[in-house]
Design a protein around this motif. Structure first.
Motif, PDB file in Angstrom:
ATOM      1  N   ALA A   1       0.606  -8.531   8.839  1.00  0.00           N
ATOM      2  CA  ALA A   1       0.712  -9.000   7.249  1.00  0.00           C
ATOM      3  C   ALA A   1       0.366  -7.997   6.481  1.00  0.00           C
ATOM      4  O   ALA A   1       0.921  -7.667   5.539  1.00  0.00           O
ATOM      5  N   VAL A   2      -0.928  -7.403   6.592  1.00  0.00           N
ATOM      6  CA  VAL A   2      -1.523  -6.275   6.000  1.00  0.00           C
ATOM      7  C   VAL A   2      -0.567  -4.832   5.772  1.00  0.00           C
ATOM      8  O   VAL A   2      -0.336  -4.543   4.807  1.00  0.00           O
ATOM      9  N   THR A   3      -0.068  -4.822   6.917  1.00  0.00           N
ATOM     10  CA  THR A   3       0.753  -3.543   6.988  1.00  0.00           C
ATOM     11  C   THR A   3       2.242  -3.684   6.196  1.00  0.00           C
ATOM     12  O   THR A   3       2.456  -2.840   5.605  1.00  0.00           O
ATOM     13  N   SER A   4       2.683  -4.938   6.475  1.00  0.00           N
ATOM     14  CA  SER A   4       4.010  -5.221   5.711  1.00  0.00           C
ATOM     15  C   SER A   4       3.491  -5.099   3.890  1.00  0.00           C
ATOM     16  O   SER A   4       4.502  -4.813   3.231  1.00  0.00           O
ATOM     17  N   SER A   5       2.483  -5.764   3.556  1.00  0.00           N
ATOM     18  CA  SER A   5       2.355  -5.328   2.279  1.00  0.00           C
ATOM     19  C   SER A   5       2.096  -3.874   1.838  1.00  0.00           C
ATOM     20  O   SER A   5       2.608  -3.520   0.789  1.00  0.00           O
ATOM     21  N   PHE A   6       1.240  -3.174   2.563  1.00  0.00           N
ATOM     22  CA  PHE A   6       1.469  -1.591   2.337  1.00  0.00           C
ATOM     23  C   PHE A   6       2.667  -1.128   2.259  1.00  0.00           C
ATOM     24  O   PHE A   6       3.061  -0.375   1.513  1.00  0.00           O
ATOM     25  N   THR A   7       3.572  -1.461   3.080  1.00  0.00           N
ATOM     26  CA  THR A   7       4.877  -1.288   3.164  1.00  0.00           C
ATOM     27  C   THR A   7       5.640  -1.545   2.140  1.00  0.00           C
ATOM     28  O   THR A   7       6.452  -0.508   1.392  1.00  0.00           O
ATOM     29  N   ASP A   8       5.450  -2.455   1.576  1.00  0.00           N
ATOM     30  CA  ASP A   8       6.160  -3.325   0.207  1.00  0.00           C
ATOM     31  C   ASP A   8       5.926  -2.426  -0.837  1.00  0.00           C
ATOM     32  O   ASP A   8       6.636  -1.970  -1.782  1.00  0.00           O
ATOM     33  N   TRP A   9       4.759  -1.697  -0.903  1.00  0.00           N
ATOM     34  CA  TRP A   9       4.345  -1.042  -2.243  1.00  0.00           C
ATOM     35  C   TRP A   9       4.278   0.521  -1.739  1.00  0.00           C
ATOM     36  O   TRP A   9       3.843   1.352  -2.605  1.00  0.00           O
ATOM     37  N   GLY A  10       5.202   0.891  -0.814  1.00  0.00           N
ATOM     38  CA  GLY A  10       5.475   2.384  -0.615  1.00  0.00           C
ATOM     39  C   GLY A  10       4.014   3.089  -0.184  1.00  0.00           C
ATOM     40  O   GLY A  10       4.052   4.454  -0.099  1.00  0.00           O
ATOM     41  N   LYS A  11       3.094   2.331   0.829  1.00  0.00           N
ATOM     42  CA  LYS A  11       1.861   3.044   1.359  1.00  0.00           C
ATOM     43  C   LYS A  11       1.780   2.796   2.673  1.00  0.00           C
ATOM     44  O   LYS A  11       0.786   2.694   3.118  1.00  0.00           O
ATOM     45  N   ALA A  12       2.993   2.660   3.325  1.00  0.00           N
ATOM     46  CA  ALA A  12       2.906   2.251   4.862  1.00  0.00           C
ATOM     47  C   ALA A  12       2.079   3.072   5.539  1.00  0.00           C
ATOM     48  O   ALA A  12       1.492   2.661   6.529  1.00  0.00           O
ATOM     49  N   SER A  13       2.069   4.434   5.277  1.00  0.00           N
ATOM     50  CA  SER A  13       1.349   5.469   5.887  1.00  0.00           C
ATOM     51  C   SER A  13      -0.098   5.221   6.099  1.00  0.00           C
ATOM     52  O   SER A  13      -0.982   5.810   6.805  1.00  0.00           O
ATOM     53  N   ASP A  14      -0.765   4.442   5.075  1.00  0.00           N
ATOM     54  CA  ASP A  14      -2.169   4.274   5.031  1.00  0.00           C
ATOM     55  C   ASP A  14      -2.577   2.831   5.420  1.00  0.00           C
ATOM     56  O   ASP A  14      -3.871   2.570   5.471  1.00  0.00           O
ATOM     57  N   ALA A  15      -1.603   2.067   6.107  1.00  0.00           N
ATOM     58  CA  ALA A  15      -2.020   0.773   6.507  1.00  0.00           C
ATOM     59  C   ALA A  15      -2.976   0.801   7.726  1.00  0.00           C
ATOM     60  O   ALA A  15      -3.840   0.171   7.771  1.00  0.00           O
ATOM     61  N   ALA A  16      -2.718   1.907   8.740  1.00  0.00           N
ATOM     62  CA  ALA A  16      -3.447   1.854   9.832  1.00  0.00           C
ATOM     63  C   ALA A  16      -4.963   2.091   9.768  1.00  0.00           C
ATOM     64  O   ALA A  16      -5.892   1.568  10.177  1.00  0.00           O
ATOM     65  N   ALA A  17      -5.178   3.058   8.799  1.00  0.00           N
ATOM     66  CA  ALA A  17      -6.662   3.561   8.281  1.00  0.00           C
ATOM     67  C   ALA A  17      -7.309   2.429   7.755  1.00  0.00           C
ATOM     68  O   ALA A  17      -8.329   2.323   8.004  1.00  0.00           O
TER      69      ALA A  17
END
Length: 466
Positions: free
Chosen positions: A354-370
């Protein structure tokens, strides 16, 4: 496009400004836009939930940040947006479809098309009625749209409405068939794609089920399991969105509001939370770092436009879509279902999704893991983990965010000290009934107020028992 009038043969009683001969497709498009406009707009006359959820703050006129919603007749406008502009137009489309007599050439295909069209209309009505229940509690429902027979409709129990909506939705999903056509381009949401409508219907069933988690866990789990088995949204391609245009009057209503006046600035609550968690989505949510920092104003206090960060650049794009239900929202429901009942997989994995999906929505997918390494799922306080992250993720779905907040009790928002006395020192958990209802439907409105425990901002919706 409201189809209300006298039943008469006298031409003098015909409204010259109304369209008496129209197609269901036109009504569907109009109703979808009106529903999206309400769910999307930040207009202080209609939808103040970006303020209530402390995402934004007002610059000069701070009445709404302090929960004074009566000054602008907010509830009257919400009632019009939902009952009149959305539900009644959908109902008129339903009536036209039911009355239609197919040509000889259409005889074989019409029953399937009709079934799909009526199911899609009903799914949209289910969505809208849930919004109304979640906003007010008991509402006009069984008599609401039959104004010829019930000009002063009774209010139904909110729990009864929910049970009816779940039953209706199950029928609608089963009635949808990819073997037949539907509305085509008149359906802005999915262009008549039955597969996508099934995912939307199942995702809405999941949402209804999750809402009942604390008050009716048996029906909640049954609905959640049915929804997951039927297939819910899993990617942004499945999102139920309204695509706005680059011309008036069809631009995104957020664009219309933020580009016409400098009324909104960043709210301190979310800005400080995102800074403290090193959340890179902050650069998309807000614009205008000041001295290298994002700065939000104290909730309830006025602030100079130039002194604080502003809503993000996406709010200044006329074609930014309006979101009614998203795959990210669905992923948070799946995480919650797992945390509550062990349904659907490991809660930590679903939380990460869910959190990764939100980061992806906003163009920040590469920052989700950290981000997830720094802010992992906490099984000892899953409501806090899911509640706070859903609050951040639902930044552009403020009405949805309000539901997460009331159900999970996180984040722990604090009302401004300047809030109106009627708020009782708390963030509102419902809107009060429209003053127009007290005037025109006073007996039923008063009975509903008594039934829910008082028509107050602090009266909890039936499913909000914690």
């Amino acid at each position: 496009m409201l189809f209300v009038g006298c039943s008469t043969s006298d031409d003098v009683n015909i409204d010259p400004h109304a369209s008496y001969n129209t197609t269901p497709e036109g009504l569907i498009t109009f109703a979808q836009k009106e529903l999206s406009d309400y769910m999307t707009t930040p207009s202080v006359n209609e939808n103040n939930f970006r303020l209530t959820m402390q995402y934004w703050q007002e610059t000069i006129y701070v009445n709404e940040s302090n929960y004074d919603f009566t000054n602008r007749n907010v509830s009257n406008n919400v009632w019009t947006d939902t009952y009149v502009n959305t539900l009644k137009n959908l109902d008129q489309a339903r009536r036209i479809i039911n009355a239609y007599v197919p040509t000889f050439q259409e005889t074989a295909t019409w029953p399937g098309i009709k079934k799909n069209q009526l199911a899609m209309i009903d799914i949209m009505q289910v969505y809208t009625f849930q919004v109304l229940v979640d906003t007010y509690g008991d509402i006009p429902y069984t008599q609401a749209l039959d104004i010829e027979s019930y000009p002063l409709p009774k209010y139904d129990k909110a729990a009864d409405v929910y049970a009816s909506l779940i039953s209706r939705l199950n029928t609608d999903i089963n009635n949808l068939s990819a073997a037949s056509d539907s509305f085509g381009n008149g359906d802005v949401f999915y262009k008549g794609d039955i597969g996508q409508w099934k995912k939307f219907g199942n995702s809405l069933l999941l949402k209804l089920g999750i809402a009942l988690a604390d008050v009716n866990p048996s029906l909640a789990q049954t609905s959640v399991n049915q929804a997951i088995a039927g297939g819910v949204m899993s990617s942004p391609d499945d999102d139920c969105i309204f695509k706005y245009l680059n011309s008036s009057p069809n631009e995104n209503p957020v664009y219309q509001e933020v580009t016409s006046r400098n009324d909104f600035i960043a709210g301190k609550t979310l800005v400080d939370y995102m800074k403290n968690t090193a959340d890179t989505r902050i650069s998309v949510y807000y614009r205008g770092p000041i001295g290298g920092q994002y700065i939000g104003q104290v909730i309830g206090a006025p602030g100079a436009f130039a002194s604080f960060s502003k809503p993000g650049a996406f709010t200044r794009e006329p074609t930014t879509s309006g979101t009614l239900l998203s795959s990210t929202e669905v992923k948070f429901y799946l995480a919650e279902a797992s945390a509550r009942w062990g349904i659907g997989g490991a809660p930590a994995t679903l939380y990460n999704n869910a959190v990764t999906s939100s980061f992806t929505d906003w163009g920040k997918a590469s920052d989700a893991a950290a981000y997830l390494v720094a802010h992992p799922y906490d099984p000892s306080n899953w409501k806090k983990s899911i509640g706070e992250q859903a609050w951040v993720a639902m930044y552009n779905q403020a009405i949805t965010s309000w539901n997460f907040y009331r159900r999970l009790d996180y984040p722990q928002l604090v009302a401004p000290v300047t809030a109106i006395p009627n708020a009782g020192g708390k963030v509102p958990v419902r809107l009060q009934y429209p003053p127009a209802e007290a005037t025109t439907n006073g007996t039923n409105s008063s009975a509903a107020s008594a039934a829910i425990g008082g028509d107050k901002l602090t009266t909890k919706i039936f499913w909000d028992i914690n």
